[in-house]
Design an enzyme around this catalytic site. Structure first.
Site, PDB file in Angstrom:
ATOM      1  N   ASP A   1       0.830  -1.202   0.000  1.00 40.44           N
ATOM      2  CA  ASP A   1       0.000   0.000   0.000  1.00 40.44           C
ATOM      3  C   ASP A   1       0.867   1.255   0.000  1.00 40.44           C
ATOM      4  OD1 ASP A   1       0.919  -0.109   2.600  1.00 40.44           O
ATOM      5  OD2 ASP A   1      -1.059  -0.215   3.530  1.00 40.44           O
ATOM      6  N   SER A   2       2.193   1.057  -0.007  1.00 41.30           N
ATOM      7  CA  SER A   2       3.125   2.163  -0.265  1.00 41.30           C
ATOM      8  C   SER A   2       2.877   2.779  -1.630  1.00 41.30           C
ATOM      9  CB  SER A   2       4.573   1.662  -0.169  1.00 41.30           C
ATOM     10  OG  SER A   2       4.754   0.489  -0.945  1.00 41.30           O
TER      11      SER A   2
ATOM     12  N   ASP B   1      -0.681  -6.280  -0.185  1.00 43.52           N
ATOM     13  CA  ASP B   1      -1.149  -5.705   1.072  1.00 43.52           C
ATOM     14  C   ASP B   1      -2.670  -5.689   1.142  1.00 43.52           C
ATOM     15  OD1 ASP B   1       0.722  -4.944   2.995  1.00 43.52           O
ATOM     16  OD2 ASP B   1       1.346  -3.192   1.852  1.00 43.52           O
TER      17      ASP B   1
ATOM     18  N   LYS C   1      -0.522  -9.579   2.875  1.00 44.95           N
ATOM     19  CA  LYS C   1       0.140  -9.014   4.047  1.00 44.95           C
ATOM     20  C   LYS C   1      -0.836  -8.102   4.778  1.00 44.95           C
ATOM     21  CE  LYS C   1       3.319  -5.662   3.843  1.00 44.95           C
ATOM     22  NZ  LYS C   1       2.800  -4.653   4.832  1.00 44.95           N
TER      23      LYS C   1
ATOM     24  N   GLU D   1      -1.151  -5.591   8.594  1.00 45.24           N
ATOM     25  CA  GLU D   1      -0.431  -4.983   9.699  1.00 45.24           C
ATOM     26  C   GLU D   1      -1.042  -5.380  11.041  1.00 45.24           C
ATOM     27  OE1 GLU D   1       0.950  -0.938   7.262  1.00 45.24           O
ATOM     28  OE2 GLU D   1      -0.240  -0.760   9.101  1.00 45.24           O
TER      29      GLU D   1
ATOM     30  N   GLU E   1       9.384  -3.322  10.884  1.00 43.05           N
ATOM     31  CA  GLU E   1       9.689  -2.005  10.322  1.00 43.05           C
ATOM     32  C   GLU E   1      10.066  -1.014  11.417  1.00 43.05           C
ATOM     33  OE1 GLU E   1       7.942   1.480   7.341  1.00 43.05           O
ATOM     34  OE2 GLU E   1       6.853  -0.415   7.571  1.00 43.05           O
TER      35      GLU E   1
END
Length: 302
Positions: A81-82, A120, A150, A152, A219
């Protein structure tokens, strides 16, 4: 049925041809530099941890860039999602939608042959609970063709991880600095400093491992803590700003290639100055057009 001819003995005085050397099994197994042409799977990732092999991961958001990284041997590509920051023009990852992730993930899958493509789950796609997470992860697997997703969060996301994995969807977890929480953090601070914060990060990493995640991103974590987490887990850790001792390392490709404008995070190493090179090419093209040098005769039809 075709009869096989018996093996012929070499003529007198002739030297028998040497037997073919077996393929290097290690090169076949290796994630980076491996010779296998099939898709990398989560089993390959687990085997790399057992061998002590470190491996690289890059982000990718389109078929052409993904094909370059795939041909370069990068074994895992993250459709992160970057993309919000470096591809779609958002100020953070928060606005990224499922539609955007799905479309770009499908492009990356089409552009690759060997890499494991991980997508993501964007903000708002799994926070409601496991059922929502399963619905959106299923979309990424079915519609985009990714090999894993992925998400978070550590302990707070463990139930989501557990349901996805039990449903047949491999999960890469992400703890430490979780960019989707930018508003709660008030920025992007290093995580895990101090005894209490360090213990929470360890609990988060173990929670997603116990829930079935095949790897976990760390991270913006102090290197010593990341090393401790890596030693404590049997699944691989993927570092980004987490020191040298992680099992793998990931960078956002536009940061790595020097395409990102302005200041980049401390943990970024730029291997190319792509923004400067691309800008120079654009200016050279423009000057040729303005000066009448392009198109030349060799670029013209008659």
């Amino acid at each position: 049925m075709t009869q096989l001819s018996p093996a012929r003995k070499p003529a007198a005085g002739a030297t028998a041809e040497p037997a073919a050397k077996p393929a290097n099994k290690e090169s076949t197994k290796s994630l980076y530099g491996g010779t296998s042409s099939r898709r990398i799977t989560v089993r390959d990732i687990a085997a790399a941890k057992e061998r002590g092999e470190k491996w690289p991961m890059l982000t990718a958001y389109d078929a052409m860039t993904a094909s370059v990284f795939d041909e370069s041997g990068i074994p895992v590509l993250l459709v992160g999602d970057s993309m919000g920051n470096c591809h779609l023009g958002y100020e953070s990852t928060v606005p990224v939608t499922m539609d955007e992730i799905t479309i770009l993930s499908a492009a990356v899958v089409r552009g690759t042959k060997r890499a494991l493509v991980v997508a993501d789950l964007p903000f708002g796609a799994y926070q409601e609970g496991p059922v929502q997470a399963l619905r959106n992860a299923t979309r990424l697997v079915k519609d985009a063709g990714v090999g894993a997703v992925k998400l978070e969060g550590g302990e707070r996301s463990a139930h989501q991880v557990e349901l996805l994995v039990s449903s047949g969807i491999p999960v890469m977890a992400h703890v430490g600095l979780t960019p989707q929480s930018v508003h709660a953090y008030g920025g992007y601070p290093v995580q895990g400093r101090g005894e209490e914060a360090a213990q929470q990060l360890l609990r988060d990493a173990k929670a997603v491992q116990d829930a079935g995640a095949f790897s976990v991103v760390l991270e913006a974590v102090p290197a010593e803590l990341a090393a401790e987490v890596t030693r404590s887990l049997h699944i691989p850790t993927v570092g980004i700003g987490a020191g040298l001792d992680c099992d793998a390392q990931v960078l956002v490709w536009t940061d790595m290639a020097g395409l990102t404008a302005g200041r980049v995070p401390r943990f970024v190493k730029q291997y190319l100055q792509m923004r400067e090179l691309l800008g120079g090419a654009a200016r050279a093209f423009a000057e040729d057009v303005v000066g009448g040098a392009f198109p030349a005769e060799e670029h013209t039809f008659h």
